[in-house]
Design an enzyme around this catalytic site. Structure first.
Site, mmCIF file in Angstrom:
data_model
loop_
_atom_site.group_PDB
_atom_site.id
_atom_site.type_symbol
_atom_site.label_atom_id
_atom_site.label_comp_id
_atom_site.label_asym_id
_atom_site.label_seq_id
_atom_site.Cartn_x
_atom_site.Cartn_y
_atom_site.Cartn_z
ATOM 1 N N TYR A 74 -6.091 -91.642 5.302
ATOM 2 C CA TYR A 74 -6.609 -92.940 4.855
ATOM 3 C C TYR A 74 -8.004 -92.699 4.282
ATOM 4 O O TYR A 74 -8.990 -92.565 5.031
ATOM 5 C CB TYR A 74 -6.706 -93.932 6.019
ATOM 6 N N PHE A 225 2.027 -103.461 8.430
ATOM 7 C CA PHE A 225 2.194 -104.594 7.505
ATOM 8 C C PHE A 225 2.579 -105.876 8.268
ATOM 9 O O PHE A 225 3.399 -106.661 7.802
ATOM 10 C CB PHE A 225 3.220 -104.301 6.415
ATOM 11 N N LEU A 227 0.820 -108.320 8.454
ATOM 12 C CA LEU A 227 0.348 -109.414 7.594
ATOM 13 C C LEU A 227 0.977 -109.309 6.202
ATOM 14 O O LEU A 227 0.488 -109.920 5.248
ATOM 15 C CB LEU A 227 -1.186 -109.377 7.483
ATOM 16 N N GLY A 228 1.996 -108.504 6.113
ATOM 17 C CA GLY A 228 2.682 -108.370 4.828
ATOM 18 C C GLY A 228 2.012 -107.387 3.881
ATOM 19 O O GLY A 228 2.482 -107.162 2.780
ATOM 20 N N GLY A 229 0.870 -106.825 4.298
ATOM 21 C CA GLY A 229 0.239 -105.761 3.522
ATOM 22 C C GLY A 229 -0.694 -106.221 2.411
ATOM 23 O O GLY A 229 -1.220 -105.391 1.682
ATOM 24 N N THR A 232 -1.992 -112.107 -0.457
ATOM 25 C CA THR A 232 -1.157 -113.263 -0.807
ATOM 26 C C THR A 232 0.238 -113.176 -0.207
ATOM 27 O O THR A 232 1.085 -114.016 -0.467
ATOM 28 C CB THR A 232 -1.027 -113.359 -2.340
HETATM 29 N N1 NAP Z 1 2.858 -95.751 9.420
HETATM 30 C C1 NAP Z 1 2.817 -96.150 8.171
HETATM 31 O O1 NAP Z 1 3.601 -95.716 7.332
HETATM 32 C C2 NAP Z 1 1.798 -97.182 7.783
HETATM 33 C C3 NAP Z 1 1.834 -97.741 6.485
HETATM 34 C C4 NAP Z 1 0.886 -98.709 6.180
HETATM 35 C C5 NAP Z 1 -0.063 -99.100 7.114
HETATM 36 N N2 NAP Z 1 -0.094 -98.513 8.353
HETATM 37 C C6 NAP Z 1 -1.068 -98.962 9.394
HETATM 38 O O2 NAP Z 1 -0.937 -100.361 9.539
HETATM 39 C C7 NAP Z 1 -2.213 -100.992 9.422
HETATM 40 C C8 NAP Z 1 -2.026 -102.325 8.757
HETATM 41 O O3 NAP Z 1 -1.587 -102.153 7.417
HETATM 42 P P1 NAP Z 1 -2.311 -102.833 6.183
HETATM 43 O O4 NAP Z 1 -3.738 -103.027 6.484
HETATM 44 O O5 NAP Z 1 -1.942 -102.109 4.962
HETATM 45 O O6 NAP Z 1 -1.525 -104.217 6.077
HETATM 46 P P2 NAP Z 1 -1.660 -105.638 6.829
HETATM 47 O O7 NAP Z 1 -2.356 -105.536 8.123
HETATM 48 O O8 NAP Z 1 -0.318 -106.274 6.790
HETATM 49 O O9 NAP Z 1 -2.534 -106.468 5.775
HETATM 50 C C9 NAP Z 1 -3.795 -106.086 5.377
HETATM 51 C C10 NAP Z 1 -4.160 -106.926 4.164
HETATM 52 O O10 NAP Z 1 -4.314 -108.270 4.550
HETATM 53 C C11 NAP Z 1 -5.652 -108.715 4.271
HETATM 54 N N3 NAP Z 1 -6.054 -109.529 5.418
HETATM 55 C C12 NAP Z 1 -6.251 -109.136 6.699
HETATM 56 N N4 NAP Z 1 -6.571 -110.185 7.477
HETATM 57 C C13 NAP Z 1 -6.587 -111.260 6.659
HETATM 58 C C14 NAP Z 1 -6.837 -112.646 6.884
HETATM 59 N N5 NAP Z 1 -7.137 -113.114 8.089
HETATM 60 N N6 NAP Z 1 -6.775 -113.484 5.806
HETATM 61 C C15 NAP Z 1 -6.466 -113.026 4.571
HETATM 62 N N7 NAP Z 1 -6.198 -111.736 4.296
HETATM 63 C C16 NAP Z 1 -6.256 -110.858 5.349
HETATM 64 C C17 NAP Z 1 -6.470 -107.467 4.112
HETATM 65 O O11 NAP Z 1 -7.535 -107.666 3.205
HETATM 66 P P3 NAP Z 1 -9.073 -107.743 3.676
HETATM 67 O O12 NAP Z 1 -9.519 -106.341 3.918
HETATM 68 O O13 NAP Z 1 -9.742 -108.399 2.508
HETATM 69 O O14 NAP Z 1 -9.105 -108.585 4.909
HETATM 70 C C18 NAP Z 1 -5.444 -106.507 3.510
HETATM 71 O O15 NAP Z 1 -5.313 -106.719 2.114
HETATM 72 C C19 NAP Z 1 -3.045 -100.019 8.599
HETATM 73 O O16 NAP Z 1 -4.420 -100.180 8.843
HETATM 74 C C20 NAP Z 1 -2.522 -98.690 9.059
HETATM 75 O O17 NAP Z 1 -3.249 -98.314 10.209
HETATM 76 C C21 NAP Z 1 0.826 -97.580 8.688
#
Ligand code: NAP
Length: 298
Positions: A74, A225, A227-229, A232
């Site tokens: 990352y 994901f 939060l859907g990643g 929006t």
């Molecule tokens: N094992 C795997 O293959 C894999 C793949 C992907 C991810 N991951 C892990 O999963 C974690 C989560 O994934 P992710 O961060 O990609 O996706 P997520 O948690 O589904 O969504 C993150 C997204 O949502 C936004 N967000 C977060 N809180 C919000 C809120 N309260 N209101 C509006 N927007 C919001 C963030 O933007 P802002 O920064 O602007 O808040 C970012 O764009 C990662 O940190 C990683 O550790 C693992």
């Protein structure tokens, strides 16, 4: 690094395969963790200022986060998630688990180009030890697939290479990520699996059987994901309705849904925004009832 409050046993690094089962007695607040992938920013998008990223990581722990998910892969053009966590939190507070993962190989400009071969796993674990500044890693996943899960591919040799490092004392607990039920079973034949990290959310419930299997087996399930990643991703009519009912946001409902869906779930929402972090952590106070859960079932 300290042992996790999220797991019911803390095998010493040198012990042989003792059980590492997830404690299902954790409260919803204890199951709200943090995903560090957003902290450095993205190759394709803007880089996050180090001071902002450090402040978010510190605030996460102040707000009660006990499980942080990261990876050496990352990083953005100028920042790495592991460096930020080390800057922000080292020496890591008692009870905070830092989980990392190995598997995909990335170029210096961020493209995933191959999966690590078994003999490369040690170097990747050592990279995480160095970057995080610890002698033992709390939890390391074998993350399968370069960009997406590849369900049919055997993972035994790579998982065995990781399990050997646990035997050596470099890793406390083992996980698998992006796996099918068959791949999880293959891993469990080799060594105890403490956690699974797969894609699962209120919008994408396809992995439901594996979530239930993990709960029954005492394995923690960390959905990615949740939060859907993206910003929006949660524009959904049913989510909006439930959010209105609770005076909450769609993001809070998405997190509360996972916590209510299974006691095995530890949420790891990602953000580089202090305001979003505060909002996400407040999701622990949202309690969904049967009607909400029925409406959100897909
Ligand atoms: N094992 C795997 O293959 C894999 C793949 C992907 C991810 N991951 C892990 O999963 C974690 C989560 O994934 P992710 O961060 O990609 O996706 P997520 O948690 O589904 O969504 C993150 C997204 O949502 C936004 N967000 C977060 N809180 C919000 C809120 N309260 N209101 C509006 N927007 C919001 C963030 O933007 P802002 O920064 O602007 O808040 C970012 O764009 C990662 O940190 C990683 O550790 C693992």
């Amino acid at each position: 690094m300290t042992s996790s409050s999220a797991f019911s046993s803390s095998p010493s690094p040198s012990s042989s395969f003792s059980s590492s089962s997830f404690s299902s007695s954790l409260s919803p607040a204890d199951r709200l963790g943090f995903g560090a992938m957003q902290l450095p920013g993205r190759w394709a998008g803007p880089v996050v200022e180090r001071a902002t990223a450090v402040a978010v990581a510190r605030r996460a722990v102040e707000l009660g986060v006990r499980h942080i998910d990261t990876a050496a892969f990352y990083f953005s053009a100028t920042e790495r998630a592991n460096d930020i966590l080390r800057d922000a939190l080292h020496p890591y507070p008692e009870g905070v688990t830092i989980a990392t993962k190995v598997g995909p190989l990335r170029t210096a400009t961020g493209e995933m180009y191959a999966e690590a071969r078994p003999e490369q796993i040690r170097g990747l674990v050592e990279e995480n030890l160095r970057q995080l500044g610890v002698d033992v890693l709390d939890l390391v996943y074998l993350r399968v697939g370069r960009l997406k899960a590849v369900g049919g591919v055997p993972i035994g040799e790579r998982f065995a290479a990781l399990a050997a490092l646990r035997e050596e004392g470099l890793v406390r607990r083992l996980g698998v990520s992006n796996v099918s039920a068959g791949q999880l079973a293959e891993a469990r034949e080799i060594a105890p699996v403490a956690a699974v990290q797969n894609r699962f959310s209120v919008l994408d419930q396809a992995d439901r059987a594996l979530v239930d299997e993990c709960a029954a087996a005492g394995i923690a399930y960390m959905p990615f994901f949740a939060l859907g990643g993206g910003h929006t991703a949660l524009q959904d009519e049913k989510l909006r309705k439930v959010a209105e009912r609770h005076g909450a946001t769609a993001h809070q409902i998405a997190l509360a849904w996972g916590l209510a869906r299974s006691p095995a779930i530890i949420q790891i929402p990602g953000t580089s925004s202090l305001a979003h972090l505060e909002e996400n952590m407040a999701a622990a106070r949202v309690v969904l009832d049967e009607d909400d859960m029925a409406l959100l079932e897909r």
